[in-house]
Scaffold this active site. Structure first.
Site, PDB file in Angstrom:
ATOM      1  N   SER A 264       0.837  -1.193   0.000  1.00 45.18           N
ATOM      2  CA  SER A 264       0.000   0.000   0.000  1.00 45.18           C
ATOM      3  C   SER A 264       0.869   1.238   0.000  1.00 45.18           C
ATOM      4  O   SER A 264       1.945   1.270   0.613  1.00 45.18           O
ATOM      5  CB  SER A 264      -0.917   0.018   1.228  1.00 45.18           C
ATOM      6  OG  SER A 264      -1.561   1.271   1.362  1.00 45.18           O
ATOM      7  N   LYS A 265       0.404   2.267  -0.706  1.00 49.01           N
ATOM      8  CA  LYS A 265       1.130   3.535  -0.708  1.00 49.01           C
ATOM      9  C   LYS A 265       1.148   4.168   0.676  1.00 49.01           C
ATOM     10  O   LYS A 265       1.933   5.078   0.940  1.00 49.01           O
ATOM     11  CB  LYS A 265       0.496   4.497  -1.721  1.00 49.01           C
ATOM     12  CG  LYS A 265       0.658   4.053  -3.166  1.00 49.01           C
ATOM     13  CD  LYS A 265       0.014   5.027  -4.136  1.00 49.01           C
ATOM     14  CE  LYS A 265       0.168   4.560  -5.581  1.00 49.01           C
ATOM     15  NZ  LYS A 265      -0.470   5.478  -6.544  1.00 49.01           N
ATOM     16  N   ARG A 266       0.282   3.665   1.559  1.00 48.09           N
ATOM     17  CA  ARG A 266       0.285   4.183   2.935  1.00 48.09           C
ATOM     18  C   ARG A 266       1.470   3.655   3.722  1.00 48.09           C
ATOM     19  O   ARG A 266       1.774   4.153   4.787  1.00 48.09           O
ATOM     20  CB  ARG A 266      -1.032   3.813   3.631  1.00 48.09           C
ATOM     21  CG  ARG A 266      -2.268   4.432   2.983  1.00 48.09           C
ATOM     22  CD  ARG A 266      -3.525   4.068   3.755  1.00 48.09           C
ATOM     23  NE  ARG A 266      -4.718   4.636   3.139  1.00 48.09           N
ATOM     24  CZ  ARG A 266      -5.431   4.024   2.203  1.00 48.09           C
ATOM     25  NH1 ARG A 266      -5.051   2.830   1.776  1.00 48.09           N
ATOM     26  NH2 ARG A 266      -6.506   4.587   1.691  1.00 48.09           N
ATOM     27  N   GLN A 267       2.120   2.603   3.208  1.00 42.45           N
ATOM     28  CA  GLN A 267       3.334   2.095   3.842  1.00 42.45           C
ATOM     29  C   GLN A 267       4.499   2.983   3.405  1.00 42.45           C
ATOM     30  O   GLN A 267       4.980   2.875   2.284  1.00 42.45           O
ATOM     31  CB  GLN A 267       3.599   0.650   3.407  1.00 42.45           C
ATOM     32  CG  GLN A 267       2.551  -0.352   3.859  1.00 42.45           C
ATOM     33  CD  GLN A 267       2.790  -1.721   3.247  1.00 42.45           C
ATOM     34  OE1 GLN A 267       1.973  -2.230   2.507  1.00 42.45           O
ATOM     35  NE2 GLN A 267       3.923  -2.322   3.558  1.00 42.45           N
TER      36      GLN A 267
ATOM     37  N   PHE B 243       8.437   3.042  -0.671  1.00 47.12           N
ATOM     38  CA  PHE B 243       8.781   3.959  -1.749  1.00 47.12           C
ATOM     39  C   PHE B 243      10.283   3.925  -2.017  1.00 47.12           C
ATOM     40  O   PHE B 243      11.085   3.872  -1.087  1.00 47.12           O
ATOM     41  CB  PHE B 243       8.329   5.373  -1.416  1.00 47.12           C
ATOM     42  CG  PHE B 243       6.834   5.539  -1.386  1.00 47.12           C
ATOM     43  CD1 PHE B 243       6.125   5.689  -2.575  1.00 47.12           C
ATOM     44  CD2 PHE B 243       6.137   5.520  -0.192  1.00 47.12           C
ATOM     45  CE1 PHE B 243       4.748   5.830  -2.565  1.00 47.12           C
ATOM     46  CE2 PHE B 243       4.759   5.663  -0.168  1.00 47.12           C
ATOM     47  CZ  PHE B 243       4.062   5.819  -1.361  1.00 47.12           C
TER      48      PHE B 243
END
Length: 532
Positions: A286-289, A293
């Site tokens: 998830s991009k929330r992790q 990135f």
């Protein structure tokens, strides 16, 4: 029955093929074996590049390079409301950092540009108009309010929301009347009842009857921007894409895309849907992790080679899993027919070991080692700055020696500027009481060690130094060799000694400032011990 078979099977497929023994899939390079391989990575700049996106880009890159093809970056920025400032630049920056730079992109340019969908609106409008003329598409005048009511009604009845195709059969007169009030309606694609089957290069023969589970999809919005379905078909056609390697979440949409290709009279590319990259527990990345990135990994010192290695090691596409593969080796060993349908589970806790392995490989190469020296010099300057009593520690020869001595012991270059290794760059101030608790003969030991260092013609290898220190301790009545080592460890590093620790064999005693016991490079013999 014969008619049914014709609809299910693609043109040119021989029923005799069913009689062949089942084995490893054969990957075709397209309908025309002589055609150039062109693949694309087409992310949406609604966020920065993360490991899942890197994996999709990497598989496209190594497939293209294995077949002497072209790797294209296309930014799908048609959803203007979700764009993240800086994301477009970040995606291309991170691909370059990872060593898989695109051959054609918004930054690089190329013959099939522009490479941002927001700059290709005329192409989508032309395709939509062509579909309107043949009756394969129609204008939809339904308001957002009506569409929202349809969605709520379906959910209330525990059904999958779908458009009811209300505008599909409007007469020409009705369309003209509505156009007078709403001159820029959305355009929908007319789904056919019988979707074509296709051979996915990973999942095999596949077919999804999209018309039975969803309404006619919007392909061009009222603001002139296309939806994904039209944009990817139009762009892949005009950019000459031969193979589409994308995430398996798009597998069910492919039949819809093939209907669009057929309605436009275009030859579709080959499709290969890649299984998802998941967390170790099976949950989706998830991009929330924040730690998935690429920018994060680069900032904390992980090497791009290690990331490319771990995201391929946990998946498929190779004859065997092994650590330490370089990008050229990934290209040489990659086999699309070995990609399986199983999701890849990412074990990020193993990344430090992957990084350690690739760091040692870089250290062993003289050119790369010089680059590491420059990076470590910058890290030391940033971490210690004005604390550097002697700037000779920034000399390339000394920095290179530190890297050579600690290779295999560290996972990231940044570890060499952590508090554990601060003694390599600054002189710790050690209290006399701390040293006196180890041995009462601290002054005598310090003088004899200084004499050992100043002795001309002595090459202080690890073995020689160990022997000399043992002789030194034997010459001090009541002083154990272990106490001499503990005292030196504390004086040199400023770190308290644990029971199992002695003086590390790789501790550089002949650094530019000579020794942490010394005042400076002139070997003055002064103790740098703080009175307490």
């Amino acid at each position: 029955m014969a008619t049914l078979w014709k609809r299910l099977l693609p043109p040119g497929f021989s029923p005799a093929a069913w009689g062949r023994p089942l084995g490893r899939r054969e990957v075709s390079l397209g309908a025309d074996p002589g055609a150039a391989v062109r693949v694309r990575f087409a992310p949406s700049p609604t966020g920065f590049l993360h490991l899942g996106g890197l994996r999709t880009a990497l598989y496209n890159y190594i497939f293209a390079k294995k077949h002497q093809g072209r790797f294209i970056l296309r930014l799908e920025d048609t959803d203007q409301t979700r764009l993240v400032p800086g994301a477009a630049d970040n995606i291309e920056d991170m691909l370059e950092w990872a060593g898989i730079s695109p051959d054609e992109s918004p930054r690089q340019g190329g013959p099939a540009g522009p490479y941002q969908q927001s700059q290709r609106l005329q192409l989508y409008a032309q395709a939509a108009e062509a579909l309107l003329k043949t009756g394969a598409a129609y204008r939809c005048f339904c308001s957002p309010q009506r569409l929202e009511l349809l969605k709520k009604e379906a959910l209330r009845n525990r059904q999958t929301p779908r458009y009811d195709n209300r505008c599909r059969d409007l007469s020409q007169g009705q369309v003209a009347q509505k156009l007078a009030k709403d001159p820029t309606p959305a355009i929908r694609f007319r789904l056919e009842e019988e979707a074509p089957a296709f051979q996915d290069l990973v999942y095999g023969w596949t077919r999804h009857e999209v018309a039975s589970v969803e309404g006619d999809p919007v392909i061009l919005k009222s603001d002139g921007f296309p939806t994904y379905h039209l944009a990817c078909v139009v762009d892949d056609h005009h950019m000459g894409i031969s193979h589409v390697l994308r995430g398996s979440e798009w597998l069910v949409s492919t039949s819809k895309h093939l209907l669009l290709y057929r309605a436009l009279g275009w030859q579709p590319p080959r499709f290969a849907h890649l299984p998802l990259l998941l967390n170790k527990d099976g949950s989706k990345l998830s991009k929330r992790q924040g730690d998935i990135f690429l920018e994060h990994f680069a900032a904390v010192g992980f090497l791009p080679e290690a990331l490319l290695d771990i995201i391929t090691n946990c998946g498929s596409g190779f004859a065997e899993n092994q650590m330490g593969r370089t990008l050229p080796e990934l290209i040489a060993q990659f086999d699309l027919s070995r990609v399986t349908c199983h999701s890849a589970l990412l074990e990020l806790e193993k990344l430090p070991e992957f990084n350690r392995l690739h760091l040692r490989r870089l250290v062993s190469d003289e050119t790369h080692r010089r680059q590491l020296v420059g990076k470590l010099q910058a890290l030391v300057e940033e971490a210690f700055g004005s604390q550097l009593q002697n700037r000779h520690v920034l000399e390339p020869a000394y920095v290179e020696r530190i890297i050579l001595l600690r290779q295999g012991h560290i996972c990231r270059l940044q570890e060499l500027v952590s508090p554990t290794y601060s003694y390599l760059w600054t002189r710790p101030a050690v209290g006399r009481a701390q040293l006196g608790a180890i041995s009462e003969k601290v002054d005598t030991i310090a003088k004899r060690v200084l004499g050992l260092l100043e002795r001309s013609g002595t090459s202080l290898t690890q073995d020689v130094l160990s022997g000399e220190l043992k002789k030194l301790s034997e010459g001090l009545e009541g002083t154990k060799y272990s106490n001499v080592m503990k005292l030196l460890r504390v004086a040199l590093s400023g770190r308290p000694v644990r029971r199992t620790e002695g003086l590390p064999g790789s501790l550089p005693l002949t650094r530019p400032c000579s020794c942490h016991l010394l005042a400076g490079p002139g070997l003055s013999g002064e103790m740098r011990v703080r009175e307490t």
